[in-house]
Scaffold this motif. Structure first.
Motif, PDB file in Angstrom:
ATOM      1  N   ARG A 135       0.907  -1.209   0.150  1.00  0.00           N
ATOM      2  CA  ARG A 135       0.129   0.047  -0.095  1.00  0.00           C
ATOM      3  C   ARG A 135       0.965   1.059   0.072  1.00  0.00           C
ATOM      4  O   ARG A 135       2.052   0.878   0.075  1.00  0.00           O
TER       5      ARG A 135
ATOM      6  N   ASN B 205      -0.777  -6.575  13.554  1.00  0.00           N
ATOM      7  CA  ASN B 205      -0.049  -7.119  12.611  1.00  0.00           C
ATOM      8  C   ASN B 205       0.402  -6.146  11.573  1.00  0.00           C
ATOM      9  O   ASN B 205       0.793  -6.590  10.407  1.00  0.00           O
ATOM     10  N   ARG B 206       0.820  -4.897  11.947  1.00  0.00           N
ATOM     11  CA  ARG B 206       1.307  -3.987  11.085  1.00  0.00           C
ATOM     12  C   ARG B 206       2.694  -3.353  11.823  1.00  0.00           C
ATOM     13  O   ARG B 206       2.666  -3.328  13.031  1.00  0.00           O
TER      14      ARG B 206
ATOM     15  N   ASP C  77       6.058   0.210   5.384  1.00  0.00           N
ATOM     16  CA  ASP C  77       5.895  -0.701   4.081  1.00  0.00           C
ATOM     17  C   ASP C  77       6.899  -1.539   3.987  1.00  0.00           C
ATOM     18  O   ASP C  77       6.640  -2.901   3.415  1.00  0.00           O
TER      19      ASP C  77
ATOM     20  N   ALA D 188       3.534  -9.998  11.191  1.00  0.00           N
ATOM     21  CA  ALA D 188       3.397  -9.054  10.089  1.00  0.00           C
ATOM     22  C   ALA D 188       3.594  -9.506   8.780  1.00  0.00           C
ATOM     23  O   ALA D 188       2.684  -9.053   7.720  1.00  0.00           O
TER      24      ALA D 188
ATOM     25  N   SER E 228       1.045 -11.895   7.682  1.00  0.00           N
ATOM     26  CA  SER E 228      -0.271 -11.197   7.141  1.00  0.00           C
ATOM     27  C   SER E 228      -0.106 -10.361   5.950  1.00  0.00           C
ATOM     28  O   SER E 228      -1.208  -9.634   5.486  1.00  0.00           O
TER      29      SER E 228
ATOM     30  N   ASN F 196       1.406  -7.465   5.389  1.00  0.00           N
ATOM     31  CA  ASN F 196       1.268  -6.154   5.648  1.00  0.00           C
ATOM     32  C   ASN F 196       2.774  -5.415   5.617  1.00  0.00           C
ATOM     33  O   ASN F 196       2.603  -4.210   5.607  1.00  0.00           O
TER      34      ASN F 196
END
Length: 845
Positions: A229, A273-274, A287, A317, A320, A322
């Motif tokens: 993202r 999880n980020r 990111d 993380a 997931s 992310n």
């Protein structure tokens, strides 16, 4: 194929003698005194340049390395193990045709290893089909079970790969090691290129050397394409183990060059999880994590529990989806030497082609036939652990006694799967510049590849490393070896490249300056404090030195004693049993010791070491000019103390030069730093430390003196660089109340206490906590209190002497201010700085 002209033998210029070593391939000569074709133009340039010119140019190169602070931490320790990066002025030249073959082989190998990792951490078909022994994977500590079945973006495990190459006596290249964990050295290769281009710009241009900047541009672009993202303006961080890493310079250098934030594990946190970067302004999403530490240390929750370097929850993380981690966690598995024995078969199975560059002959002893061969030929082989661990060194069979060889064979028979054997490698030789002449040394070359568009792009260059002597085959920098720039020659002129390229999508304007980790704010604060502490000591010593031999003058003696009291109070001089016993020679000796003795705590040298230490932690944050200034300051004090009769005069010159250098740093901070939180904390440290120094200056130089005469007041004005201002305002003799007005309450004087407190109040009011709370936080209340105390002070009352000649009211006020400044420092530490460092920092107020 070489042109007919290139096939005509060219003899080495007699002015540049060089003899290759017998039995080894020499990169420079094809036969005694016969130059290899692609070296001829370089040799002609050297002959035209001459020894003296090369020596002059290389002196400039060494200066550049020193100024840029290019270092390598030999043992991962502290100051005593830092050493300048060992670069040789003569590059290693690679002709285009040969480089194309190397490039193709490295691309193939990186693709193969990436495919093996994808299978091992995925379906594990290679293990089920027994094409890769399960013992080499499942029993290997480098195989990270928590990372099994974690999907990696784009199927890329190896975002950056490096291969260590060596040339055998027959001229063929071999891979001697794979670097898949977090390959180091690309930053040093870039720094080598920068330095050598400064030393040999004309030669480089004439030979059309390929540029390496495109490699780093591709790395940036490939990471951007994997961002889950925020693709328009993602946050990418470079994760370092910290300043005690052997290659910390490279981490800071690459972070600055690529525009990434350099972070340690404690700067990151995982929420829902980020991954987030912890800053003064709050949590900012991350990111991509470009890791420069071993994968097992990256997460103490799921990997190595005792790790203090990682980020708890990082594996989850990644699981997931992310965050992108480059290289992927678990990629260190491919650095196991034993896997090289199976690569030819795996290459045919996975890629459907032969391995383009062989690995040095390798036998894993976990199978009967290889074990039998190794035991029979042990004397000619090198034995290594199948799963490397710290402290385990290769065993050279030829160096073992018969008894030791038998004991090793018994251990190998007992646990054969723990051992791997490799053929001994004979490295080629290259010329290095030593003692003003060319001498042969063994060399190996590390070549880098970056994942891009479904394949790999190879850096057109690399990091060449040389041995410390012709008798050694070890090409490690931390074992006394050196490095070279690698020039890949092009057929014609090469294009200019820049990392600053227009974005394909518009990016919203952003002037935020709050992405400052507390660790960085802490270091900036203390950089400001230490530089100001050094400046105060320099100015006091400079004022005191001329008075050393003027003790017979009563007025001068009083000024000298005031300076001594100030230095004693600030910890720069040691307290003697009887201060009256400070004779001229004793005072001179102590001042020179304070200036030149870097081992004595409180000395100028010791404080300069603190400046350099903190600046080293901020290599990615401070500008190159700021680093050069601080490095120059360190060099100014690295000279030994003169022993002749002019030693005091030499010390005075040193103090004058130091004041100029420190003023340059102050000017750089004032004119060049963006007015964000980073600048604010740096200036907070400077203002607080200057306030501390001026407070002690007035207290011990004036308030506690038994009657302040003109020489004392003159010394105070000189130390505070306010003599000119005083003389321009008052055409009268020196008076205590007028001096106090100038140094204590005059907010227009940048050396006064009031000026420091006004700036402190302004800065604290702009900090995040002051902006987000209606009620003033503790640090804001203290800053306002000390500013108000000075603004309301009556200098006439403060200048009134008590019966013993001391200024009791002034002493009481300064003592209160000193306590409140300590409270301010503690409040800032608790609120903003790394709590793990709070105890240590508070003890050095």
């Amino acid at each position: 194929m070489d042109s007919p002209a290139a096939q005509v033998p060219v003899t080495l210029d007699p002015a540049w003698p060089y003899a290759s070593a017998e039995g080894f391939y020499d990169e420079f000569l094809s036969a005694p005194s016969q130059l290899r074709p692609h070296w001829r133009e370089f040799a002609a340039a050297l002959a035209k340049m001459g020894h003296e010119e090369l020596a002059r140019r290389w002196q400039e190169g060494r200066r550049l390395i020193r100024e840029n602070g290019v270092t390598y931490n030999v043992y991962g320790g502290t100051r005593s193990t830092d050493r300048p990066w060992p670069l040789d002025p003569m590059p290693l030249l690679m002709e285009p045709g040969e480089w194309n073959a190397i490039q193709a082989a490295v691309v193939q190998r990186a693709s193969l290893l990436n495919a093996i990792l994808a299978d091992v951490y995925g379906p594990q078909k290679l293990l089920r089909d027994r094409r890769l022994p399960a013992e080499l994977v499942l029993a290997n500590p480098a195989f990270l079970r928590p990372c099994h079945n974690i999907a990696v973006p784009g199927g890329i495990y190896l975002h950056v790969y490096a291969a260590d190459l060596a040339r055998s006596p027959d001229g063929k290249w071999w891979v001697i090691a794979d670097r898949a964990q977090s390959p180091s050295g690309a930053g040093y290769a870039l720094e080598n290129r920068i330095v050598i281009n400064r030393v040999l710009p004309d030669v480089s241009a004439r030979l059309h050397v390929h540029r390496v900047a495109g490699f780093f541009q591709t790395l940036r672009n490939s990471l951007l394409q994997l961002v889950p993202r925020h693709r328009e303006n993602p946050r990418i961080v470079l994760l370092t183990p910290g300043p005690y890493s052997e290659t910390y310079f490279e981490h800071a250098f690459l972070a600055r060059y690529l525009g990434y934030s350099l972070v340690e594990g404690g700067d990151l946190t995982v929420r829902e999880n980020r991954v987030f970067l912890k800053t003064l302004g709050g949590l900012l999403p991350v990111d991509v994590v470009v890791r420069r530490q071993d994968d097992s240390f990256c997460d103490p929750l799921e990997l190595r529990g005792e790790s203090m370097l990682g980020v708890p929850g990082l594996v989850q993380a990644a699981r997931s989806g992310n965050v992108v981690i480059a290289n992927a966690l678990g990629s260190g598995l491919m650095e196991t030497a034993a896997s090289a024995a199976f690569l030819p078969l795996l290459c045919r199975h996975i890629l459907g082609e032969e391995l383009k560059m062989p690995t040095v002959a390798t036998w894993w002893c976990g199978q009967d036939a290889p074990l039998g061969y190794v035991l029979t030929h042990l004397k000619n082989l090198v034995i290594k652990p199948a799963f490397p661990a710290p402290g385990q060194l290769p065993i050279f069979g030829e160096r073992l006694s018969a008894k030791d060889r038998e004991e090793l064979m018994d251990r190998m028979r007992a646990t054969p799967g723990r051992y791997v054997a490799q053929e001994q490698v004979s490295l080629s030789t290259v010329p290095v510049w030593e003692e003003n002449r060319m001498m042969p040394r063994h060399a190996a070359m590390r070549v880098y590849a970056v994942a891009a568009n479904g394949t790999y792009l190879v850096m057109p260059g690399g990091l060449a490393r040389t041995s410390s002597s012709l008798d050694s085959m070890v090409v490690s920098v931390n074992r006394g070896g050196g490095s070279k720039d690698t020039w890949v020659l092009a057929e014609g002129p090469t294009s200019q490249l820049s990392l600053l390229r227009p974005s394909a999508a518009p990016v919203e304007i952003n002037r935020a300056t709050f992405d400052l980790p507390s660790r960085v704010a802490d270091n900036l604060f203390w950089l400001g404090r230490y530089t100001e502490r050094v400046e105060a000591a320099v100015r006091t010593a400079r004022a005191l030195l001329p008075r050393v031999f003027q003790e017979s003058d009563g007025n001068r003696s009083a000024g000298s004693q005031a300076g001594v009291n100030i230095l004693l109070a600030l910890g720069h001089l040691e307290q003697e049993e009887s201060d009256k016993g400070r004779k001229t020679l004793s005072l001179e000796r102590e001042l020179l010791s304070m200036i030149y003795d870097s081992e004595e705590r409180g000395s100028l040298g010791w404080n300069l070491h603190q400046v350099r230490r903190v600046a080293w932690l901020l290599r990615d944050r401070i500008s190159a000019d700021a680093w050069r200034i601080l490095n120059q300051l360190d060099e100014q004090f690295s000279q030994p103390a003169p022993s002749d009769a002019l030693r005091v005069a030499a010390a005075q010159d040193l103090m004058n030069d130091a004041v100029i250098t420190l003023s340059a740093f102050s000017g750089l901070v004032l004119e060049c730093m963006t007015r964000g939180d980073g600048w604010r904390f740096l200036d907070l440290g400077r203002r607080l430390e200057r306030a501390v120094q001026v407070t002690e200056l007035l207290r011990h130089g004036l308030a506690l003196q038994h009657g302040a005469d003109s020489s004392v007041l003159e010394a105070l004005l000189e130390i505070c660089d306010s003599s000119l201002t005083y003389r321009s305002r008052y055409l009268t003799t020196l008076q205590t109340n007028l001096v106090l007005d100038l140094l204590l309450v005059d907010e227009a004087n940048p050396r006064s206490l009031a000026f420091q407190f006004a700036r402190l109040h302004e800065h604290v009011e702009q900090l995040p906590e002051s902006q987000t709370h209606i009620r003033r936080p503790a640090e804001a209340r203290v800053a306002l209190s000390i500013l108000t105390s000075v603004q309301l002070a009556d200098v006439q009352e403060l200048a009134v002497e008590s019966p013993d000649g001391q200024l009791r009211s002034l002493d009481g006020m300064l003592t209160r201010l000193s306590g409140e400044m300590r409270q301010l420092s503690e409040a800032l530490t608790r609120r903003y700085f790394n709590l793990a460092l709070a105890t240590r920092r508070l003890t050095t107020f």
